[in-house]
Every structure is written in structure tokens, then in C-alpha cells.
Design a protein around this motif. Structure first.
Motif, PDB file in Angstrom:
ATOM      1  N   GLY A 251     -11.695  -7.751  -2.821  1.00 34.79           N
ATOM      2  CA  GLY A 251     -12.125  -6.909  -3.929  1.00 34.79           C
ATOM      3  C   GLY A 251     -11.918  -5.440  -3.638  1.00 34.79           C
ATOM      4  O   GLY A 251     -11.463  -5.059  -2.558  1.00 34.79           O
ATOM      5  N   MET A 252     -12.242  -4.634  -4.652  1.00 33.64           N
ATOM      6  CA  MET A 252     -12.157  -3.189  -4.494  1.00 33.64           C
ATOM      7  C   MET A 252     -13.507  -2.723  -3.971  1.00 33.64           C
ATOM      8  O   MET A 252     -14.554  -3.060  -4.540  1.00 33.64           O
ATOM      9  CB  MET A 252     -11.834  -2.537  -5.841  1.00 33.64           C
TER      10      MET A 252
ATOM     11  N   PRO B 232       0.844  -1.201   0.000  1.00 32.19           N
ATOM     12  CA  PRO B 232       0.000   0.000   0.000  1.00 32.19           C
ATOM     13  C   PRO B 232       0.880   1.251   0.000  1.00 32.19           C
ATOM     14  O   PRO B 232       1.832   1.352   0.760  1.00 32.19           O
ATOM     15  CB  PRO B 232      -0.787  -0.123   1.307  1.00 32.19           C
ATOM     16  N   LYS B 233       0.535   2.171  -0.897  1.00 31.68           N
ATOM     17  CA  LYS B 233       1.406   3.327  -1.076  1.00 31.68           C
ATOM     18  C   LYS B 233       0.959   4.537  -0.277  1.00 31.68           C
ATOM     19  O   LYS B 233       1.726   5.443  -0.037  1.00 31.68           O
ATOM     20  CB  LYS B 233       1.435   3.719  -2.559  1.00 31.68           C
ATOM     21  N   GLY B 234      -0.300   4.560   0.112  1.00 35.38           N
ATOM     22  CA  GLY B 234      -0.871   5.782   0.689  1.00 35.38           C
ATOM     23  C   GLY B 234      -0.332   6.133   2.059  1.00 35.38           C
ATOM     24  O   GLY B 234       0.622   5.527   2.558  1.00 35.38           O
ATOM     25  N   ARG B 235      -0.967   7.120   2.664  1.00 34.38           N
ATOM     26  CA  ARG B 235      -0.561   7.569   3.997  1.00 34.38           C
ATOM     27  C   ARG B 235      -0.889   6.496   5.027  1.00 34.38           C
ATOM     28  O   ARG B 235      -1.909   5.824   4.940  1.00 34.38           O
ATOM     29  CB  ARG B 235      -1.324   8.841   4.359  1.00 34.38           C
ATOM     30  N   MET B 236      -0.026   6.387   6.041  1.00 40.07           N
ATOM     31  CA  MET B 236      -0.314   5.498   7.159  1.00 40.07           C
ATOM     32  C   MET B 236      -1.323   6.185   8.063  1.00 40.07           C
ATOM     33  O   MET B 236      -1.115   7.324   8.438  1.00 40.07           O
ATOM     34  CB  MET B 236       0.960   5.244   7.977  1.00 40.07           C
ATOM     35  N   PRO B 237      -2.399   5.495   8.434  1.00 41.58           N
ATOM     36  CA  PRO B 237      -3.325   6.102   9.392  1.00 41.58           C
ATOM     37  C   PRO B 237      -2.670   6.159  10.774  1.00 41.58           C
ATOM     38  O   PRO B 237      -1.520   5.749  10.932  1.00 41.58           O
ATOM     39  CB  PRO B 237      -4.522   5.159   9.390  1.00 41.58           C
ATOM     40  N   ALA B 238      -3.417   6.622  11.757  1.00 39.04           N
ATOM     41  CA  ALA B 238      -2.896   6.710  13.121  1.00 39.04           C
ATOM     42  C   ALA B 238      -2.381   5.351  13.582  1.00 39.04           C
ATOM     43  O   ALA B 238      -2.664   4.331  12.969  1.00 39.04           O
ATOM     44  CB  ALA B 238      -3.991   7.193  14.060  1.00 39.04           C
TER      45      ALA B 238
ATOM     46  N   GLU C 200      -2.022  -3.071  -5.115  1.00 33.41           N
ATOM     47  CA  GLU C 200      -1.765  -2.902  -3.684  1.00 33.41           C
ATOM     48  C   GLU C 200      -2.504  -3.956  -2.862  1.00 33.41           C
ATOM     49  O   GLU C 200      -2.015  -4.418  -1.841  1.00 33.41           O
ATOM     50  CB  GLU C 200      -2.175  -1.497  -3.234  1.00 33.41           C
ATOM     51  N   LEU C 201      -3.701  -4.326  -3.326  1.00 35.26           N
ATOM     52  CA  LEU C 201      -4.434  -5.405  -2.657  1.00 35.26           C
ATOM     53  C   LEU C 201      -3.647  -6.708  -2.766  1.00 35.26           C
ATOM     54  O   LEU C 201      -3.430  -7.417  -1.775  1.00 35.26           O
ATOM     55  CB  LEU C 201      -5.827  -5.568  -3.292  1.00 35.26           C
ATOM     56  N   VAL C 202      -3.183  -7.007  -3.965  1.00 36.40           N
ATOM     57  CA  VAL C 202      -2.434  -8.251  -4.167  1.00 36.40           C
ATOM     58  C   VAL C 202      -1.159  -8.232  -3.323  1.00 36.40           C
ATOM     59  O   VAL C 202      -0.831  -9.217  -2.654  1.00 36.40           O
ATOM     60  CB  VAL C 202      -2.099  -8.454  -5.667  1.00 36.40           C
TER      61      VAL C 202
ATOM     62  N   GLY D 251     -10.815   1.978  -2.374  1.00 35.35           N
ATOM     63  CA  GLY D 251     -10.062   1.122  -1.465  1.00 35.35           C
ATOM     64  C   GLY D 251     -10.291  -0.340  -1.748  1.00 35.35           C
ATOM     65  O   GLY D 251     -10.974  -0.700  -2.715  1.00 35.35           O
ATOM     66  N   PHE D 252      -9.702  -1.151  -0.905  1.00 34.50           N
ATOM     67  CA  PHE D 252      -9.917  -2.584  -1.064  1.00 34.50           C
ATOM     68  C   PHE D 252     -10.349  -3.210   0.256  1.00 34.50           C
ATOM     69  O   PHE D 252     -10.187  -2.611   1.329  1.00 34.50           O
ATOM     70  CB  PHE D 252      -8.694  -3.302  -1.642  1.00 34.50           C
ATOM     71  N   ALA D 253     -10.932  -4.387   0.170  1.00 32.95           N
ATOM     72  CA  ALA D 253     -11.382  -5.112   1.360  1.00 32.95           C
ATOM     73  C   ALA D 253     -11.192  -6.591   1.098  1.00 32.95           C
ATOM     74  O   ALA D 253     -11.143  -7.029  -0.051  1.00 32.95           O
ATOM     75  CB  ALA D 253     -12.852  -4.818   1.639  1.00 32.95           C
ATOM     76  N   PHE D 254     -11.040  -7.335   2.176  1.00 29.97           N
ATOM     77  CA  PHE D 254     -10.980  -8.787   2.027  1.00 29.97           C
ATOM     78  C   PHE D 254     -11.580  -9.424   3.265  1.00 29.97           C
ATOM     79  O   PHE D 254     -11.588  -8.823   4.342  1.00 29.97           O
ATOM     80  CB  PHE D 254      -9.541  -9.283   1.811  1.00 29.97           C
TER      81      PHE D 254
END
Lengths: 812, 346
Positions: free
Chosen positions: B293-294, A490-496, B231-233, B312-315
Motif C-alpha cells: 500500500g501507499m 520507481p522514478k525518484g532519486r536513488m538513495p545512497a 511505481e509500487l506495481v 511512498g509505498f510499502a509492502f
């Protein structure tokens, strides 16, 4: 969905495509191939022959002597025991010297004095069907002398493809072929149709349809066909039905099934003679109405079910199964063919209620393209006119209330790039979508925000499935292949902060218990009525499950103990010592929680920690002490101030007190808050569970996660001077509670740093006991000397006398 | 004096030869050197009876004698200790090869152990632990997850319902059939970026070889801007490598269908037994682990998140499933039968 590759090849050219490649391409595009089966292998020695003559065997009353030509000059003489053949039949033959698929070699033999130079084969012997009751009879026009495998396209490969619930369109050969054609980038060939003309029909031949429930059925098409339906179903169609997991029955049924497998649209054939009047009515069932399905299932209908009926009776359970008394047979002259669009939810609910399922119902449940009813009838017409010389004997009726607006969806280049991490060219995307049946409505190479966008119209068979941009992203992605997407973190910002100190502490406590020898079990959250009552609660407080699998699981538990004790009962015989714990939630009925309605029900679920202990060889005190010690260590881990108090009103504030021995139970108090009970399980409960002896338990009746708060330890200064120890013995009543005494004495003077029970001795005759306490004194600025110790002791003795009424009998 | 000193020394030397242990040595030393009436004290006390001019040399003799005697004792003590240590093994041998049986170690339930492990692994990627109620509302369990009232999963055959009144806007109370409602509850409470992992109990009215009416799932949810399938993978790949403790294990995704994600995937892991050769446990070298999935834009909207800004993604995977796969447990139901012979293996 079983997909025969031979059949598939009718719609898309599979030449030069390796089976393994096709399988993995399909799987990665969402047509997951679960299994693959090869059918009709090792048929090299089988040829197509015609029976020229059939005569009784001179020395047998059940054998026949046949003369069979396989195209060569000299016909073969074959002795057979099969009873289903006649002269003129076309059959598969293996000459003597040839080998069957199961590697049996057929030798020239003499059977009761007659030479036999080969064998005619059953479907089972060829490995292409289950039937071994007689010789397989092939199409009358099959080419005699041809190799059987070559002529009928064996061997075949059958894929078992898993179809997701949103892709009802893939429950058809054409649907699968469409996907494969896009994957292979080859042409899709549609099956041939025969259209119904206007035609002039007599008044009595006018079919009518009346749909009473237009939500349950929004389209109903029907037509009458007349022909010679007694002819056999062509061999290739029978074979394809078998490959698809169905059973060939008779021409009309087979064609209806074949077209369903081909297009995905179920249809049904009624014998015109068995339908009263000329109107189909689609309506809800009446209460108590009786119906016997094709498979013999007898049902009592009700208005939750949709039926197809004539004026007098129910002809079929809509979308699921036809009736026993309206079906077609070999003697059917005129058939009423129906293809309708039934509501999937209604069909599903009816199948659930009646337990009646069919290939048709599974298709309606996953939704059928509403545009197909007519196409299916036209396809049946084409096949039946070819095979049975069928002609329409009524005008086609098509009661159509389908109200789906054309749907368009737009896909933008930048959005596609976000999801797939890569730029795609518009022409690639457009060709993928077009080939899948999405027609371009509009497209631009460079939109306002840079990058292309494309707007497409959703084809009728994807109406229920595609509605947003993400749906189109999926279409492009699965054809492109997910395996080609580059994984990344994951590339985005880290949450708290991700740390959860409550969970950490809980883990620490559980591991602490493990180190102390306790084993964790997980039991179901369910309780029976008896278990709820056993745990001391009124039934109304428990959450009740409407559709429990059994009465044992009717309620959600209010205490972990009933299930844990059950486990003790079942494991006790095998284990001398059992130390079990569980940390799980209990559930309170909302009505009894006195919570404002706006609170979510999270507050009604509390995580409990319960321990049960049983030791067949230890004494009761020993067992109680073991658990008590565990509690001390656990609460130590949690850094909690912890006390055990035996006050009736505190103990009885816990409903579960009824599970405990009244004289051997104590309330656990943490930071001034009673949080649970600990003690011996009531003999009544032990007896109820068909055990005997002592079981000790503790249930921390408070939300553990609430109690877990992680505090930073703060340094407190300590004395560097030696400790002064002494002991004190006093007399008290037999049922004295020493805990409160120790607690009180600890606070009498700040120099008292430890008060512990050293000895407790019951003087039987006097109903008294003498209690010896160990006392430790210490202070910050020096040693506690004899005089000072005496002074402290004096204070303690005064408290013992004044507040508890105990007289000190010895000091040292 | 000298003679007397010499005699004392010789006598001590002789006696020391007979002493075989430290205790006797210390007693003898006390008798010889330290006591008021010790041999040596008696010698020293004679100095005061001597003429003044002899006292000085006698004093030297006494001091010297004391030194010699002390050395003799030190030497003897050292010799005794050397002997003591040299023969320690033979004299004080104890068999320690058998563990005592007074205390045994308990066990965490394999599902609980995996529960903590899952949270720990995702914590490394910044996912925070979250939880929600098991007695849920229809709204959170289905409606807000983009599942229409008619959806098959909400049938009584697939979901446990509670004997209680429907509540406006929330619908019927039920036992959650998946951990996904916590997605919505999380979105209601937090703004993006969101990363949560939600392990917990779930319920479905099914009981057979691969189903128990109560089971555990863990849900993962990440919401941010411009989130990719890659990013999910990558996230799931990280998880399986850590969970199966094997850098060689990897995941693949295949298209699937769930209402609350679009696109949706079935996630496979390369078989941990045969390493993609194909075996009795797997399908052509791959094991199905669960769904992913997304996040569907409709679900974001229900959660109060602007779907044009964020995605975003969820699993959601079964904990029992990954436990059974990792440890090769033949029947999932064994986990809930309180079968200690199984539980004690973990």
C-alpha cells in the motif's frame, strides 16, 4: 459474506450483466469474490402444484395417496411417503416423465397397487436446501401451474465475498448493492420501510431503556409489536437466509436475521411474556452471574462483558447472542424488538473470551452504521406487518447517545494525479463519490494551484473508515480500477549505495559452510525451561513469553544449541553423518544486559552461528577435527586472526560451557576477543537428549554481523627464495597444549614463516608425549642456509626450554 | 675408425629395436653416449692416439657419429612416445563414472536462500538491506503504524507479549508480528529518499497448516516525493519476474485494508503453475502473495517525515509463502521440522 445475485437484483438492476464480469468488477473494487456457487439448476420440469386431497394408501400404513393439481384439467395422482403435508398445501411437483436436478427421471409407477404419476419434492431433491425430512411447502399464495424456477427466480448464483475489516457496511446486501450500483452506474433501490407513528399507548405499554455503559452501547432502539407470528416465513425469505448461510427457524427470528443480512444492523426479538417489567437495561455483567445462551452455551459473566437485561435477569450477551429463556417462538403474541449500537472492541473481546460468535457479533466487530438502529426496526415492521399483520403495541423508544460529528474530507486534483498517474475530470470524481454516498459540500473547478478540488461529507456508514484525502483517492481508484493503472519503475532519486557488505559476507560464510558439507536448518526461537537450563543459563536471563502456545515455547533461547541438538537426536537414526548449522539470533533479557535504558533492545539480540556434528562411524578425534577444520576455513573466509585457547577462565566466561565436555572444549578467539566455544558435547547432555556416543558442536557466541567487516586486501611483498624446512621434536607432559606453543614459536623470529604440528606421540608408560613440529624458514633477501637455520633453531629451542620447559630430543 | 664408428652405429640401431620403454631407452642412451666409459666416449678417446694428420678427419667422424647416434635416440624416443600416447587409453583406463562418496554438499535452508535472493533483487532497484529487533515495543509494532490500542492484531490472540514491565512511551514489549516496525525505525534514522528492504523473523501465536508460530517476512519501504501507485506495481512486478524466474509472471493489486497504508492492496501474482488458466493451487489463475500500500500519512508523521512533502509505498510479504508457492511445498510447517529429506532438496 454470501451474496445471492437474485436477492442483489432487488436493489440494483443486474439485467444484461454477465456473472463473470460482475465478479471481476467486484473483485477489482475490493469486494473480492472468493467463490461462486450456482443454486437451483435444472429445475425446468418442476411446477407449482396444490394438494387437493390426501388419503391413506389402501395397502400401506405409511404411504399416502394425494391428488395434486398443477393447473391442468386433470389432477395428478401421486403416492408419497411424506408425513408433513396436508390437503391445501402448495408444493413443488414433477410429473412422470420429468427429470429432477440430479437427472433422475420420474416414471409413472404402481406402488402397492396404486398408480402414481409424479412426485412431490423436498428442498434437498431440488438442490436448494439441506432439508429432506419432508416435502417442501411453498407460500400459500404461490401461483399454481407456474414453473417453479421461473416463479422463484432460479437458478441463482451466490458469491462468497471477502469483506475487509474496515468495511463493516459491506456485511449487508444493501451495502454490496450500493457498490455494485456505482460499478455498473445504475440506480440503487432501497428497501421499503414502515414508520412508527406516535400512537396512543397505555401506561403499561411504555417501553423504557436504561444504558449504564454509554461507551459500550451508545444507541438502543426498541419497540413492541403484536401480530400473528405463527405464520410460516415466506419461501423467498427462507431461501435467501439459506443462501446467506443461515437456517430458517421461525418467522420472528427469520425476519430479524433477514433484516440484518439486508441492512447490516443486527436486531433481536424477545418474547414480551418472558421479559420482566418494561425496561431494558444495558449494563456490564456481574461477577459470577450466570447466563445460558440461545445455543445452550453456559457462561459465567463478569464486568468485562456487556449484557442486555431486564430487572431480574440477563436477556442477552450484548451484540453476540440472546439468552435461551427470553427467545421468541411460534406462540409469541407480542415481541419486543431491539436494535442497538454496541462497541465493536467490547464485542470482539467478549467473543474472544467466551468463544461465542454469531452473525451479529461479526458485524459489530467490523462496526455498524449507528444511524441504522431505527431503520432496521422500521424494516422489520414493514415486513412483519405485511406477513403477520403486525402492529406496534408500544411507542418506539430510541435511547440515542451517538456523538459523531459530521465529517468532511477534501480531495485535490494534483494529489489524485500523483497517486494514479493520470488526470481525472471533476465531474467523474464527483459522480463516483456521490454515488458511494458522499455528498458534495464544496467543489471548485480551478483552485489556487490549478486543478479542481472537492470537499465531501462522509456518509454515516463510512464514518469509521474515511477520514483523509488518501481515503478518497482509494474510493476513486478502486472504482476506476487498479488494473487501469500503468506500472512503472520507481522514478525518484536513488538513495545512497544499496550494497550491504556485512550481509554479503554472511552469505559467503553460509555458502562456504554448504560447500564444506554442512546443512542449514532453521529452528524456532523458543526454548522450554529445561532447554534454557540445559544451555547453561539462569532462567532469569531468558526473555519469557507471556502467552506462549505451550510450555515448550515459554522462553526465547539464549543459545542455538538446544534446538539443534534436539534435531540431531531426532535425525540421528536415519543419518550416519549429520552436519547441521544455524545462523540465527539469541535474546537476552533486558534487565541483565547492563545497558542504559535509552538503548534500543537491538543490542540484546545477537546473531549466533552454531554447528553440530555427529558421525556414528567416526572416532572422536576425527569428528573434532572435522569441525575444527570447518572453523578454520570459515574464519579464513572472514579474514580473521583466529586462535583456539583452552584456558579455564576464558572457557567459563561463556555460560554455555556447561554443555561441553570439560576436557574437550576450547574457546575460539578472534582478533584477541573470545567469541565462542567448540568441543565435544557433555555426555550428560547427550544422555539427557536420549542419545549416546559423541556429538561435537561449536557456537560462535558473538554477533556475527558485527564481526563481518569487509576489508580490502592489501598487497604484502613476498620472498622469491626457496624455503628451508626442518623438524623439531620435543618431550612434554601428556596434557600439553600445543596450540600456544606453535603460536609462540611463530613470533620468535621473523624468518620463521610456518610452524605446524607434524606428529604427536603419547608414550603411555611415561605419562609423556613427544611432539614433532614442522618448521619452515624463509627470508626476503636470500636462502636461509644451514648456519642461519641452526641459529634460528637455537632461538626456538631456547624459548621451548625457558618458557615452556620442554627439552628438544631430535632435530633434522 | 670409420669402420668402428659404423659398427657402433649398427650395434646401437640393433639394440634400439629391442627397447620397449622410455626408462630403458634413457639408460641405454646414458650407457652409449653420456657415461665416462660409454661406448661413444671410448671411440672419442681414441682420437688422441691417432697420428696428427688423421685426427682431423677422425674428429669429423666422431662428431658425425655422435650426431647420428643422437638422432637415433631422438627418433626412438619419439616412436616410443607416439606408441605410448596411442595406446594410453587401453593401458591407463580408469572408470570415472561413479562419484566418490567422501564429501557431500550441504544445503542452505530454502527460507535463507530466499532471504538472500529477496535482498539481492531489491538491491538492483536501489533498496538497501535494513533490520530491526525481534523483541519489539508496542509503540513500533502497532502505535506508530497507526494501529490503535484496540486494534485486533494487538490482541493476545494475534501477538506474543513478553513477561516484562511496560515502558513509558514504548508500551509493552512483544515479539514483532510483522517486519513493519522497521519502517518507523528506518524513518527515525534516515531522511528521504528512502529505499529499504527488511527481511526477518516474525512471530504470531498460531500453528496450523498455513501458520507457524515463527515465520519470516520481508518488508519494503520507499519514500520520496510524488510516489505513484504505478511505481509500487512496477516494483513488485519486477520482483516477481526475478524471483519466479519467469518474464511471463505479473502482479495485480486489489483493494484491501491495512492500518498503516492508504490505499492498501492485496497483491496477487499470476499463477506460476497454470499461467492464469485456474488450477488447484490458485484462485482463477491468481495466487495471493501478500499486502502492500501507499504509506499512511499518519505513519510518516510518526516516523518524523513531513507528510505534505513526501509520500511512498510499502509492502510486507511472507518469505515462507513465496518459497512454498515457488517450490510447491505442500505444508509450510515442514520447513521448521528439521526434515532433512525436504531440506536436502534445496
Amino acid at each position: 459474506m454470501y451474496v445471492s445475485l437474485n436477492w442483489l437484483a432487488e436493489y440494483v438492476n443486474l439485467e444484461g450483466v454477465a456473472v463473470a464480469d460482475l465478479r471481476s468488477r467486484m473483485s477489482s473494487a475490493g469486494l473480492s469474490v472468493e467463490r461462486e456457487e450456482r443454486v437451483g439448476e435444472r429445475l425446468d420440469d418442476i411446477v407449482i402444484g396444490r394438494i387437493l386431497r390426501k388419503e391413506m394408501h389402501p395397502n400401506s400404513d405409511h404411504l399416502w395417496v394425494c391428488e395434486v393439481t398443477i393447473g391442468q384439467n386433470e389432477p395428478l395422482q401421486i403416492v408419497t411417503g411424506a408425513q408433513n403435508i396436508k390437503a391445501g398445501d402448495i408444493v413443488p411437483v414433477v410429473q412422470s416423465g420429468g427429470v429432477l436436478p440430479d437427472r433422475t427421471r420420474i416414471e409413472a409407477t404402481v406402488l402397492r397397487g396404486v398408480h402414481s404419476n409424479g412426485m412431490m419434492c423436498s428442498a434437498k431433491e431440488l438442490g436448494i436446501g439441506e432439508d429432506h425430512s419432508g416435502i417442501l411447502i411453498l407460500d400459500a399464495n404461490a401461483k399454481v401451474g407456474e414453473y417453479f424456477a421461473k416463479y422463484y427466480g432460479f437458478p441463482d448464483v451466490v458469491f462468497d465475498v471477502e469483506i475487509t475489516p474496515n468495511r463493516g457496511d459491506l456485511l449487508s446486501m444493501v451495502g454490496v448493492a450500493r457498490e455494485v450500483s456505482v460499478l455498473l452506474n445504475r440506480q440503487l433501490k432501497m428497501p421499503k420501510l414502515k414508520f412508527f407513528g406516535r400512537g396512543n399507548f397505555e401506561e403499561e405499554n411504555v417501553l423504557a431503556v436504561r444504558i449504564e455503559d454509554k461507551k459500550g452501547c451508545d444507541r438502543f432502539s426498541a419497540v413492541a409489536l403484536t401480530g400473528d407470528f405463527s405464520v410460516a416465513t415466506p419461501f423467498y425469505i427462507q431461501q435467501r437466509l439459506i443462501r446467506a448461510g443461515m437456517r430458517p427457524i421461525s418467522l420472528l427470528v427469520d425476519i430479524s436475521n433477514y433484516v440484518m443480512l439486508e441492512l447490516g444492523q443486527p436486531s433481536h426479538a424477545y418474547d414480551a411474556r418472558k421479559v420482566f417489567g418494561n425496561e431494558f437495561v444495558v449494563r456490564r455483567g456481574y461477577f459470577g452471574e450466570e447466563f445460558e445462551a440461545l445455543d445452550g452455551t453456559k457462561l459465567e459473566l463478569d464486568p468485562h462483558m456487556l449484557v442486555v437485561a431486564d430487572e431480574q435477569k440477563v436477556l442477552g450477551l450484548a451484540g453476540i447472542m440472546g439468552g435461551k429463556y427470553s427467545g421468541v417462538g411460534k406462540d409469541t403474541k407480542t415481541v419486543l424488538l431491539e436494535a442497538a449500537h454496541f462497541d465493536g472492541v467490547l464485542v470482539r473481546r467478549t467473543t474472544m473470551r467466551t468463544n461465542l460468535r454469531s452473525e451479529a457479533s461479526s458485524r459489530f466487530e467490523k462496526k455498524v452504521d449507528p444511524a441504522l438502529t431505527l431503520v432496521a426496526l422500521e424494516r422489520c415492521y414493514e415486513l412483519l406487518s405485511q406477513i403477520a399483520g403486525a402492529a406496534a403495541s408500544s411507542r418506539l423508544v430510541d435511547e440515542n447517545h451517538v456523538a459523531y460529528d459530521p465529517k468532511t474530507v477534501t480531495l485535490r486534483a494534483n494529489k489524485l494525479k500523483i497517486y494514479l498517474g493520470k488526470d481525472f475530470a471533476l465531474n467523474y470524481v464527483e459522480s463516483v463519490l456521490n454515488n458511494l454516498g458522499f455528498e458534495t459540500v464544496d467543489s471548485t473547478h480551478a483552485g489556487e494551484h490549478g486543478g479542481w478540488h472537492i470537499t465531501v461529507e462522509v456518509p454515516s456508514w463510512r464514518l469509521f473508515d474515511i477520514s483523509i484525502e488518501e481515503d478518497l483517492i482509494e474510493e476513486v481508484a478502486r472504482i476506476y480500477g487498479y488494473e487501469n493503472i500503468q506500472p512503472s519503475m520507481p522514478k525518484g532519486r536513488m538513495p545512497a549505495r544499496a550494497q550491504d557488505s556485512k550481509l554479503e559476507l554472511k552469505k559467503g560464510v553460509l555458502i562456504g559452510l554448504v560447500v564444506l558439507g554442512w546443512s542449514e536448518v532453521l529452528t524456532y526461537s523458543f526454548n522450554s525451561k529445561e532447554q534454557v537450563e540445559l544451555s547453561g543459563y539462569e532462567l532469569e536471563r531468558a526473555v519469557k513469553v507471556r502467552n506462549a502456545l505451550s510450555e515448550d515455547q515459554r522462553y526465547l533461547r539464549l543459545s542455538l544449541l538446544p534446538n539443534l541438538l534436539q534435531l540431531v537426536a531426532s535425525n540421528r537414526r536415519m543419518n550416519e553423518e549429520l552436519k547441521l548449522f544455524e545462523c540465527s539470533r539469541v535474546y537476552h533479557q533486558r534487565l541483565y544486559a547492563n545497558l542504559p535504558e535509552e538503548l534500543v533492545n537491538e543490542e540484546l539480540e545477537k546473531e549466533y552461528l552454531s554447528l553440530v556434528y555427529s558421525n556414528r562411524v567416526a572416532g572422536v578425534v576425527e569428528q573434532l577435527e572435522d569441525v575444527s577444520e570447518t572453523l578454520k576455513l570459515v574464519f579464513g573466509l572472514m579474514r580473521k586472526n583466529y586462535r583456539l585457547i583452552q584456558r579455564r577462565e576464558v572457557i567459563e566466561s561463556f555460560s554455555s560451557f556447561k554443555m561441553f565436555h570439560p576436557g574437550r572444549v576450547v574457546a575460539v578467539v578472534l582478533d584477541e576477543r573470545p567469541v565462542g566455544l567448540f568441543g565435544q558435547i557433555h555426555p550428560r547432555v547427550v544422555e539427557y537428549l536420549r542419545m549416546d556416543g559423541v556429538v561435537v558442536a561449536a557456537e560462535i557466541d558473538a554477533d556475527l554481523s558485527e564481526m563481518f567487516k569487509s576489508e580490502v586486501p592489501v598487497f604484502k611483498n613476498f620472498s622469491t627464495f626457496p624455503r628451508t624446512e626442518e623438524s623439531l621434536t620435543f618431550l612434554a607432559g601428556k596434557d600439553v597444549l600445543v596450540g600456544p606453543v606453535i603460536e609462540r614459536l611463530s613470533f620468535v623470529d621473523e624468518r620463521v614463516c610456518e610452524v605446524k604440528l607434524k606428529d604427536k606421540y603419547v608414550r603411555g608408560a611415561e605419562e609423556m608425549c613427544s611432539i614433532t613440529l614442522k618448521l619452515v624458514y624463509q627470508k626476503m633477501d636470500g636462502v636461509v642456509g644451514q648456519d642461519e637455520a641452526a641459529e634460528i633453531r637455537g632461538k626456538l629451542m631456547k624459548v621451548l626450554k625457558d618458557e615452556f620447559g620442554f627439552g628438544v630430543v631430535a632435530e633434522s | 675408425m670409420d669402420l668402428e664408428a659404423k659398427q657402433i652405429i649398427e650395434e646401437v640401431r640393433g639394440r634400439l629395436l629391442q627397447i620397449r620403454d622410455l626408462v630403458s631407452l634413457r639408460e641405454y642412451r646414458f650407457d652409449t653416449l653420456d657415461r665416462k666409459d660409454a661406448v661413444f666416449s671410448r671411440l672419442a678417446s681414441k682420437i688422441k692416439d691417432l697420428p696428427k694428420e688423421e685426427r682431423k678427419s677422425a674428429g669429423q667422424t666422431v662428431n658425425l657419429t655422435k650426431k647420428v647416434l643422437e638422432d637415433l635416440f631422438v627418433e626412438k624416443e619419439k616412436a616410443l612416445k607416439d606408441y605410448f600416447y596411442a595406446t594410453l587409453r587401453e593401458r591407463e583406463f580408469i572408470d570415472l563414472t561413479v562419484s566418490p562418496d567422501r564429501k557431500t554438499l550441504g544445503h542452505l535452508h530454502p527460507v535463507t536462500a530466499a532471504y538472500f535472493e529477496v535482498v539481492d533483487i531489491f538491491k538492483e532497484l536501489g533498496f538497501k538491506f535494513a533490520s530491526g529487533p525481534e523483541v519489539e515495543w508496542f509503540y513500533y509494532a502497532f502505535e506508530a503504524l497507526n494501529m490503535p490500542i484496540t486494534h485486533a492484531a494487538s490482541d493476545e490472540f494475534e501477538t506474543y507479549y513478553i513477561e516484562a514491565e511496560e515502558v513509558e512511551d514504548r508500551g509493552r514489549p512483544l515479539l514483532r508480528p510483522h517486519t513493519s516496525p522497521v519502517q518507523i525505525r528506518t524513518m527515525e534514522k534516515q531522511k528521504p529518499p528512502i529505499r529499504v528492504v527488511v527481511p526477518g523473523k516474525t512471530y504470531r501465536p498460531q500453528s496450523d497448516v498455513s501458520h507457524t508460530p515463527m515465520f519470516h517476512q520481508f518488508e519494503g519501504l520507499l519514500i520520496d516525493q510524488n510516489v505513484s501507485i504505478g511505481e509500487l506495481v512496477g516494483t513488485l512486478d519486477y520482483f516477481v519476474k526475478r524471483f519466479f524466474r519467469d518474464e511471463g509472471v505479473r502482479v495485480r493489486i486489489r483493494p484491501y485494508h491495512f492500518r498503516f497504508t492508504e490505499p492498501s492492496f492485496e497483491v496477487d501474482v499470476s499463477c506460476v503453475v497454470c499461467d492464469r488458466e485456474g488450477c488447484r493451487l490458485c484462485k482463477e489463475g491468481w495466487l495471493e502473495l501478500g499486502g502492500a500500500g501507499m504509506v499512511h500519512p499518519e505513519v510518516l508523521r510518526y516516523g518524523g517525515i513531513d507528510a505534505t512533502m513526501f509520500n511512498g509505498f510499502a509492502f510486507g510479504w511472507g518469505i515462507e509463502r513465496i518459497v512454498v508457492v515457488r517450490s510447491g511445498i505442500p505444508d509450510l510447517r515442514m520447513l521448521y521440522e528439521g526434515e532433512l529429506r525436504l531440506l536436502n532438496q534445496f
